[in-house]
Design a protein around this motif. Structure first.
Motif, PDB file in Angstrom:
ATOM      1  N   GLN A 163       0.834  -1.199   0.000  1.00  0.00           N
ATOM      2  CA  GLN A 163       0.000   0.000   0.000  1.00  0.00           C
ATOM      3  C   GLN A 163       0.874   1.258   0.000  1.00  0.00           C
ATOM      4  O   GLN A 163       0.648   2.188  -0.793  1.00  0.00           O
ATOM      5  CB  GLN A 163      -0.875  -0.019   1.237  1.00  0.00           C
ATOM      6  CG  GLN A 163      -2.087   0.851   1.108  1.00  0.00           C
ATOM      7  CD  GLN A 163      -2.988   0.712   2.318  1.00  0.00           C
ATOM      8  OE1 GLN A 163      -2.627   0.096   3.315  1.00  0.00           O
ATOM      9  NE2 GLN A 163      -4.152   1.293   2.239  1.00  0.00           N
TER      10      GLN A 163
ATOM     11  N   GLY B 286     -15.847   8.552  -6.317  1.00  0.00           N
ATOM     12  CA  GLY B 286     -14.629   7.825  -5.979  1.00  0.00           C
ATOM     13  C   GLY B 286     -14.553   7.536  -4.483  1.00  0.00           C
ATOM     14  O   GLY B 286     -14.224   6.423  -4.061  1.00  0.00           O
ATOM     15  N   TRP B 287     -14.889   8.548  -3.713  1.00  0.00           N
ATOM     16  CA  TRP B 287     -14.859   8.405  -2.260  1.00  0.00           C
ATOM     17  C   TRP B 287     -15.844   7.337  -1.802  1.00  0.00           C
ATOM     18  O   TRP B 287     -15.521   6.450  -1.001  1.00  0.00           O
ATOM     19  CB  TRP B 287     -15.172   9.769  -1.636  1.00  0.00           C
ATOM     20  CG  TRP B 287     -15.450   9.762  -0.174  1.00  0.00           C
ATOM     21  CD1 TRP B 287     -16.641  10.009   0.426  1.00  0.00           C
ATOM     22  CD2 TRP B 287     -14.520   9.507   0.883  1.00  0.00           C
ATOM     23  NE1 TRP B 287     -16.512   9.929   1.787  1.00  0.00           N
ATOM     24  CE2 TRP B 287     -15.218   9.616   2.104  1.00  0.00           C
ATOM     25  CE3 TRP B 287     -13.166   9.187   0.918  1.00  0.00           C
ATOM     26  CZ2 TRP B 287     -14.620   9.422   3.337  1.00  0.00           C
ATOM     27  CZ3 TRP B 287     -12.560   8.990   2.156  1.00  0.00           C
ATOM     28  CH2 TRP B 287     -13.283   9.110   3.334  1.00  0.00           C
ATOM     29  N   TRP B 290     -14.804   3.807  -2.681  1.00  0.00           N
ATOM     30  CA  TRP B 290     -13.770   3.318  -1.786  1.00  0.00           C
ATOM     31  C   TRP B 290     -14.368   2.832  -0.465  1.00  0.00           C
ATOM     32  O   TRP B 290     -13.842   1.936   0.179  1.00  0.00           O
ATOM     33  CB  TRP B 290     -12.759   4.438  -1.547  1.00  0.00           C
ATOM     34  CG  TRP B 290     -11.634   4.038  -0.678  1.00  0.00           C
ATOM     35  CD1 TRP B 290     -10.609   3.189  -1.014  1.00  0.00           C
ATOM     36  CD2 TRP B 290     -11.407   4.426   0.668  1.00  0.00           C
ATOM     37  NE1 TRP B 290      -9.757   3.046   0.057  1.00  0.00           N
ATOM     38  CE2 TRP B 290     -10.219   3.785   1.096  1.00  0.00           C
ATOM     39  CE3 TRP B 290     -12.080   5.253   1.559  1.00  0.00           C
ATOM     40  CZ2 TRP B 290      -9.707   3.950   2.373  1.00  0.00           C
ATOM     41  CZ3 TRP B 290     -11.564   5.426   2.827  1.00  0.00           C
ATOM     42  CH2 TRP B 290     -10.395   4.782   3.231  1.00  0.00           C
ATOM     43  N   ARG B 291     -15.506   3.434  -0.074  1.00  0.00           N
ATOM     44  CA  ARG B 291     -16.091   3.086   1.222  1.00  0.00           C
ATOM     45  C   ARG B 291     -16.997   1.857   1.174  1.00  0.00           C
ATOM     46  O   ARG B 291     -17.480   1.412   2.215  1.00  0.00           O
ATOM     47  CB  ARG B 291     -16.904   4.270   1.748  1.00  0.00           C
ATOM     48  CG  ARG B 291     -16.027   5.412   2.212  1.00  0.00           C
ATOM     49  CD  ARG B 291     -16.847   6.452   2.908  1.00  0.00           C
ATOM     50  NE  ARG B 291     -17.804   5.867   3.833  1.00  0.00           N
ATOM     51  CZ  ARG B 291     -18.822   6.529   4.361  1.00  0.00           C
ATOM     52  NH1 ARG B 291     -19.004   7.790   4.055  1.00  0.00           N
ATOM     53  NH2 ARG B 291     -19.651   5.944   5.192  1.00  0.00           N
ATOM     54  N   LEU B 298     -19.406  -1.155  -5.145  1.00  0.00           N
ATOM     55  CA  LEU B 298     -18.160  -0.433  -5.422  1.00  0.00           C
ATOM     56  C   LEU B 298     -18.074  -0.097  -6.910  1.00  0.00           C
ATOM     57  O   LEU B 298     -17.789   1.039  -7.300  1.00  0.00           O
ATOM     58  CB  LEU B 298     -16.975  -1.294  -4.995  1.00  0.00           C
ATOM     59  CG  LEU B 298     -15.561  -0.741  -5.170  1.00  0.00           C
ATOM     60  CD1 LEU B 298     -14.663  -1.261  -4.067  1.00  0.00           C
ATOM     61  CD2 LEU B 298     -14.956  -1.102  -6.500  1.00  0.00           C
ATOM     62  N   SER B 302     -18.220   3.502  -8.829  1.00  0.00           N
ATOM     63  CA  SER B 302     -17.170   3.858  -9.775  1.00  0.00           C
ATOM     64  C   SER B 302     -17.786   4.453 -11.043  1.00  0.00           C
ATOM     65  O   SER B 302     -17.235   5.385 -11.631  1.00  0.00           O
ATOM     66  CB  SER B 302     -16.341   2.615 -10.094  1.00  0.00           C
ATOM     67  OG  SER B 302     -15.827   2.677 -11.379  1.00  0.00           O
ATOM     68  N   LEU B 423      -7.958   8.439  -6.678  1.00  0.00           N
ATOM     69  CA  LEU B 423      -9.098   7.867  -5.953  1.00  0.00           C
ATOM     70  C   LEU B 423      -9.509   6.531  -6.561  1.00  0.00           C
ATOM     71  O   LEU B 423      -9.797   5.565  -5.842  1.00  0.00           O
ATOM     72  CB  LEU B 423     -10.288   8.825  -6.011  1.00  0.00           C
ATOM     73  CG  LEU B 423     -10.510   9.752  -4.827  1.00  0.00           C
ATOM     74  CD1 LEU B 423     -11.654  10.692  -5.122  1.00  0.00           C
ATOM     75  CD2 LEU B 423     -10.813   8.942  -3.579  1.00  0.00           C
ATOM     76  N   SER B 424      -9.544   6.487  -7.898  1.00  0.00           N
ATOM     77  CA  SER B 424      -9.957   5.206  -8.503  1.00  0.00           C
ATOM     78  C   SER B 424      -8.923   4.135  -8.218  1.00  0.00           C
ATOM     79  O   SER B 424      -9.279   2.973  -8.026  1.00  0.00           O
ATOM     80  CB  SER B 424     -10.245   5.334  -9.984  1.00  0.00           C
ATOM     81  OG  SER B 424      -9.544   6.379 -10.560  1.00  0.00           O
ATOM     82  N   ALA B 426      -7.350   3.913  -5.506  1.00  0.00           N
ATOM     83  CA  ALA B 426      -7.619   3.497  -4.129  1.00  0.00           C
ATOM     84  C   ALA B 426      -8.709   2.426  -4.083  1.00  0.00           C
ATOM     85  O   ALA B 426      -8.569   1.413  -3.398  1.00  0.00           O
ATOM     86  CB  ALA B 426      -8.020   4.708  -3.289  1.00  0.00           C
ATOM     87  N   TYR B 427      -9.800   2.630  -4.852  1.00  0.00           N
ATOM     88  CA  TYR B 427     -10.860   1.615  -4.714  1.00  0.00           C
ATOM     89  C   TYR B 427     -10.590   0.353  -5.512  1.00  0.00           C
ATOM     90  O   TYR B 427     -11.019  -0.725  -5.127  1.00  0.00           O
ATOM     91  CB  TYR B 427     -12.262   2.193  -4.979  1.00  0.00           C
ATOM     92  CG  TYR B 427     -12.582   2.746  -6.351  1.00  0.00           C
ATOM     93  CD1 TYR B 427     -12.773   1.912  -7.432  1.00  0.00           C
ATOM     94  CD2 TYR B 427     -12.762   4.107  -6.540  1.00  0.00           C
ATOM     95  CE1 TYR B 427     -13.110   2.419  -8.673  1.00  0.00           C
ATOM     96  CE2 TYR B 427     -13.094   4.630  -7.774  1.00  0.00           C
ATOM     97  CZ  TYR B 427     -13.265   3.784  -8.847  1.00  0.00           C
ATOM     98  OH  TYR B 427     -13.602   4.279 -10.078  1.00  0.00           O
ATOM     99  N   LYS B 430      -8.236  -1.633  -3.437  1.00  0.00           N
ATOM    100  CA  LYS B 430      -8.892  -2.168  -2.249  1.00  0.00           C
ATOM    101  C   LYS B 430      -9.291  -3.627  -2.501  1.00  0.00           C
ATOM    102  O   LYS B 430      -9.116  -4.496  -1.647  1.00  0.00           O
ATOM    103  CB  LYS B 430     -10.129  -1.324  -1.942  1.00  0.00           C
ATOM    104  CG  LYS B 430     -10.866  -1.763  -0.716  1.00  0.00           C
ATOM    105  CD  LYS B 430     -12.096  -0.916  -0.492  1.00  0.00           C
ATOM    106  CE  LYS B 430     -12.904  -1.515   0.637  1.00  0.00           C
ATOM    107  NZ  LYS B 430     -14.074  -0.738   0.969  1.00  0.00           N
TER     108      LYS B 430
END
Lengths: 498, 486
Positions: A163, B286-287, B290-291, B298, B302, B423-424, B426-427, B430
């Motif tokens: 990460q 995006g936020w 991610w959540r 998800l 997106s 941001l993308s 990040a998800y 994930k």
């Protein structure tokens, strides 16, 4: 498409195809996978040697097609690029052999070797890229293909490291992208040409060019682990030893350093970069990183961590050489790109051998390892001597040229940095050597495995000895044709004597 | 000659197949694809061949000239959208044929709805007048609502109901705008409006109605609330169709209207506002993506985020120089197409992963990389394009938009593109983080049928490939537009 373009494509395709085939092979087909992998690595090496010979005789190898109006995908073999390709294809072969031995009986080998090949393909793409767009393309592909290798073990710690690695490299990649697009708007497709292509711009744009340079150096500096962008590298040590070896010697950190070389020599041009006053700050940043990395290395007890901080320091020698204005300094920087690769991969192979055979990860547990594993320890010693810069090892050649280059460029303070850092190198490597050779073992090894007739399996031992020998020969025979030094001088003569 | 036969076939054939499959027994309904897919593929290639050979044209249906007959527009944009639809919908149909075997109740209605949806979409791509655009919009919207309801669970029905309300409200607003324009200028045709429309309060009110209606149907932030339950909760092939294609329908109308009305009528302020909403969508979507804890939710969020990028088109094309506008056009269409491919692939591979672990929870994907690498690989390839990393269509599109933003001096959109990309990442990562974690040592996951994995992989690979070969598609798309060479 002519033959030369096809051969050039073959260099890239050999590892791309290997990657695809390995992904498709079932997990249990270990022998087929190994055979295919090694065949691809050897084929690639043959093609690379062929092209190096061609580049030496000034033959053009180029492959290009248009992606969108004004943006071409360009692969081109030039002397600088082939230096990096040569390094990565040679070390790919050794690292593959090593990894086969290292990962024996480990799970997820199909995934590992697939991404391993993809990673090398990206490195080769970075080296052969003929313009900034193509460079960026492979630079990001490298990020993506190394992530699965960093998190390979799937532990909490390695996922965390992965990460952090992504935070740094994707952020850096975004900055680089911005710089590339901005240059594209200013001058159109920025092909790599010796001497750069920006010096003809209007002087009113110079402040902007300085800003773009800064942004791109930060973007590239993340991978090159320039202080203070280095934090991901020691964390990434949780990856398996062959991955660390590849990351430190060939792929990631080198991609950053190589990118800075391209930026300075073939985009801005060294004279233009010098006249913009960009080289001085770069030299300072590199010097700080050199000293910082060495100081931090002193404090590490984990062998791989100490090597990681040593990498941070050593890679910045390359950047220091790039930032010295003058042919000798350039030779010193470029030749270190190869020398550091050979020496550092040896050291990581050795660290892996100690860990695999004896279960030793910490320096304080290495007492007497030289008696139990003499061949590995000799290799480690050679690598460490090279890092310190003791003649006739390859590292000595790099430091010698860097020192003279600094004097020529009138930057005497760099000499001080070199001396202090060599003392620090000695300070963190010699105690290890002392423990290996001169301390007696007073207890049993952590987890000793006895395999076969030798101190450790041949798959692990042979690559280690081979790279150690290469690092020695590169120093001993530096004056011979096609030695790293010879090639670096060829690049410099083509850069400075256009 | 092929071109002439192809045009009516493109919407007559899906319409006929829709009716036929309603009449056929449920067992025969999936088999309509054996007729439909090859013929539609041929017709699509036919119109492309016509475009390449003869250039852009207007096709009068049944040789009746407007205003009596219906004119169809065959420029690069329309043909591009037709090819995109044929490609994505065909692969989704092949996927659905296998996937829906587990849903016998849904399968009998999926096929008629698919054909009506297809007819509606092709109707939109081809329509030259704003009323037929409305007809296409309604047909497509109602079929889409029906598809969301196929699962017939309470949640699915609630989502479908919400979607229905949004769709109806949206098309009503659009229709009001159309009526205003018709009353004012006495024409419905795009070409006629282009000649006649001037900047006056009536036009602006009509434009505002049209924009509002279409924003609601495109689910642009903050009008997006209906989308995640509808797209995330539907059956997997439906999710893919809706996210990849259906939302593009209303965006396409807005894009055309904007260019037809021209810079005299379209205010810079509105363009900037649309851009700001787009930026909001990128960040908020995006936020939220991610959540999420559910995989398909998800992916649905997106889509909310990716819609945002499309709306950067308006500020980049309005009041800027010709070069910046052309780059914005190229970039936006690149994102439209690569998002269709990548989002289709992302939903299909997410569906495969869900099939494999038997759960929609992201946390249940632990260790799946060892057992189902192929599903994960498609997910990853599609993810690369959505993150805008090279080499991919998403990257090429982002590159063009960045270029356009710098050239037009609107640096604030750069920030949107950068942060949106991160941001993308990040998800997407994930999901990867979970699947790379060491999990169970024994393979307990189900193996999805090969067809499901292969269709996802084809779409994902195309999303990557189009980034490397964007030159020719972008040239075709420019034919007949204001950005074309001629």
């Amino acid at each position: 498409m002519d033959w030369n373009a096809l051969i050039l494509f073959g260099v890239l395709a050999s590892s791309l195809v290997a990657s695809a085939v390995i992904f498709l092979l079932a997990e249990s087909r270990h022998a087929t996978r190994t055979a295919f992998n090694l065949a691809a690595a050897v084929l690639k090496l043959v093609l690379v040697v062929w092209i190096i010979w061609g580049v030496y005789r000034n033959i053009d190898y180029e492959l290009r097609f248009t992606i969108i109006d004004g943006v071409d995908f360009i692969l081109r073999a030039d002397a600088l690029g082939m230096m990096f390709v040569g390094l990565s294809s040679l070390l790919w072969l050794f690292t593959t052999i090593y990894a086969v031995g290292y990962l024996e009986n480990a799970p997820n080998r199909s995934r590992f070797f697939g991404f391993f090949s993809l990673c090398v393909a990206s490195t080769v793409g970075i080296a052969l890229a003929g313009n900034l767009f193509t460079f960026l393309l492979f630079y990001e592909l490298l990020t993506l293909s190394t992530y699965p290798l960093v998190v390979h073990r799937g532990t909490r710690e390695s996922l965390r490291a992965g990460q952090i690695y992504l935070y740094y490299t994707l952020g850096g990649g975004a900055l680089l992208l911005f710089g590339v697009v901005a240059l594209h708007v200013l001058v159109g497709d920025t092909e790599f040409v010796p001497g750069g292509s920006l010096s003809g711009l209007d002087p009113s744009l110079y402040p902007l060019l300085v800003g773009i340079f800064l942004m791109m150096v930060i973007g590239l500096g993340v991978k090159a682990a320039l202080f203070p962008l280095h934090a991901w590298l020691p964390m990434a040590m949780v990856a398996p030893a062959p991955v660390s070896a590849l990351l430190h010697a060939v792929a990631v950190v080198k991609a950053g350093a190589f990118g800075i070389a391209r930026l300075v020599y073939d985009v801005y041009g060294i004279e233009f970069a010098f006249s913009l006053g960009l080289l001085g700050p770069l030299a300072v940043a590199a010097s700080i990183t050199i000293l910082y990395g060495s100081l931090r290395a002193l404090a590490q007890d984990d062998l791989k961590k100490r090597l990681a901080f040593s990498t941070i320091s050593q890679v910045s020698y390359i950047i220091l050489g790039i930032s010295l204005f003058g042919p000798v300094g350039t030779v010193g920087g470029l030749v270190h790109l190869l020398h550091q690769g050979l020496m550092k991969i040896t050291l990581f192979f050795c660290a892996g051998n100690y860990a695999e055979t004896l279960g030793v990860h910490k320096i304080s547990e290495l007492d007497g390892a030289g008696h139990r594993m003499p061949a590995t320890s000799v290799a480690f010693t050679l690598g460490a001597f090279g890092m310190i810069g003791i003649p006739p090892m390859a590292g000595f050649i790099s430091k010698w040229y860097l020192g003279i280059g600094a004097l020529e460029a009138g930057m005497t303070w760099v000499l001080g940095v070199l001396i202090v850092s060599s003392l620090l190198n000695a300070a963190y490597f010699l105690p290890i050597l002392y423990r290996i050779w001169f301390r007696r073992r007073d207890r049993v090894w952590c987890e000793e495995k006895v395999v076969g007739r030798f101190e450790t399996p041949m798959w692990l031992l042979l690559p280690t000895l081979a790279t150690a020998a290469a690092a020695l020969i590169a120093g001993l025979l530096a004056g011979m044709p096609f030695s790293p030094l010879y090639w670096a001088e060829l690049i410099v003569s083509r850069e400075y004597l256009r | 000659v092929i071109g002439l036969w192809s045009v009516p076939l493109l919407f007559a054939l899906p319409l006929a197949l829709g009716i036929l499959s309603l009449l056929a027994t449920p067992a025969w309904r999936p088999r309509t694809i054996f007729v439909g897919l090859p013929l539609l593929a041929t017709a699509s290639i036919g119109v492309l061949a016509g475009l390449v050979r003869d250039g852009p044209s207007v096709y009068a249906l049944g040789d009746w000239l407007a205003p009596l007959g219906i004119n169809l527009v065959l420029d690069g944009l329309a043909v591009g959208m037709i090819l995109m639809t044929t490609l994505v919908a065909s692969l989704c149909a092949v996927y659905a044929r296998v996937y829906l075997r587990d849903y016998p109740a849904a399968t009998s209605f999926f096929w008629p709805l698919l054909w009506f949806l297809w007819a509606g979409m092709n109707g939109i791509w081809l329509a030259e007048d704003i009323f037929n655009l409305y007809v296409g919009l309604e047909v497509m919207g109602l079929a889409a609502v029906g598809m969301v309801a196929l699962r017939a669970t309470p949640q699915a029905l609630a989502a479908a109901m919400r979607y229905l309300l949004a769709a109806l409200l949206g098309s009503l607003a659009y229709l009001l705008g159309v009526a205003l324009l018709y009353v004012t200028y006495g024409t419905l045709s795009m070409a006629g409006l282009h000649e006649a429309a001037t900047a006056n309060p009536t036009t602006h009110v009509a434009l505002a109605m049209i924009i509002l209606g279409l924003l609601l149907k495109t689910a642009l932030f903050p009008l997006h609330a209906w989308l995640p339950p509808a797209h995330g909760g539907a059956l997997t092939p439906v999710s893919a169709l809706l996210s990849a294609l259906v939302i593009k329908g209303s965006f396409y109308i807005l894009l055309r209207m904007w260019l037809v009305l021209g810079p005299e009528v379209t205010p810079v302020f509105t363009a900037q506002l649309l851009g700001v909403l787009g930026a909001g969508a990128v960040f908020y979507g995006g936020w939220m993506a991610w959540r999420q804890h559910q995989l398909k939710q998800l992916v649905a969020y997106s889509t909310v985020a990716q819609i945002g990028y499309l709306f950067l088109f308006f500020p980049l094309v309005t009041g800027t120089g010709p070069e910046a506008a052309r780059l914005a056009w190229d970039g936006t269409l690149m994102i439209v197409i690569s998002h269709a491919l990548a989002k289709g692939a992302l939903f299909l591979s997410a569906g495969n992963l869900i099939l494999a672990v038997g759960s929609t929870q992201i946390s249940h994907l632990v260790g799946i990389s060892r057992f189902r690498p192929m599903s994960l690989f498609s997910f990853g390839l599609a993810g690369i394009s959505l993150m805008g990393l090279p080499p991919s269509g998403g990257f090429t599109g982002k590159w063009l938009l960045l270029h356009s933003a710098i050239l037009s001096g609107q640096w604030w959109w750069l920030i949107v593109l950068f942060l949106g990309g991160l941001l993308s990442a990040a998800y997407i990562f994930k999901v990867f983080r979970m699947s790379f974690r060491e999990g169970p040592q024994i393979d307990r996951s189900v193996t999805p049928p090969l067809t499901l994995d292969v269709t996802a992989l084809i779409l994902a690979s195309l999303a990557i490939l189009i980034g490397l070969t964007a030159h020719l598609p972008l040239f075709w798309l420019r034919l007949g537009s204001v950005f074309g060479a001629g």
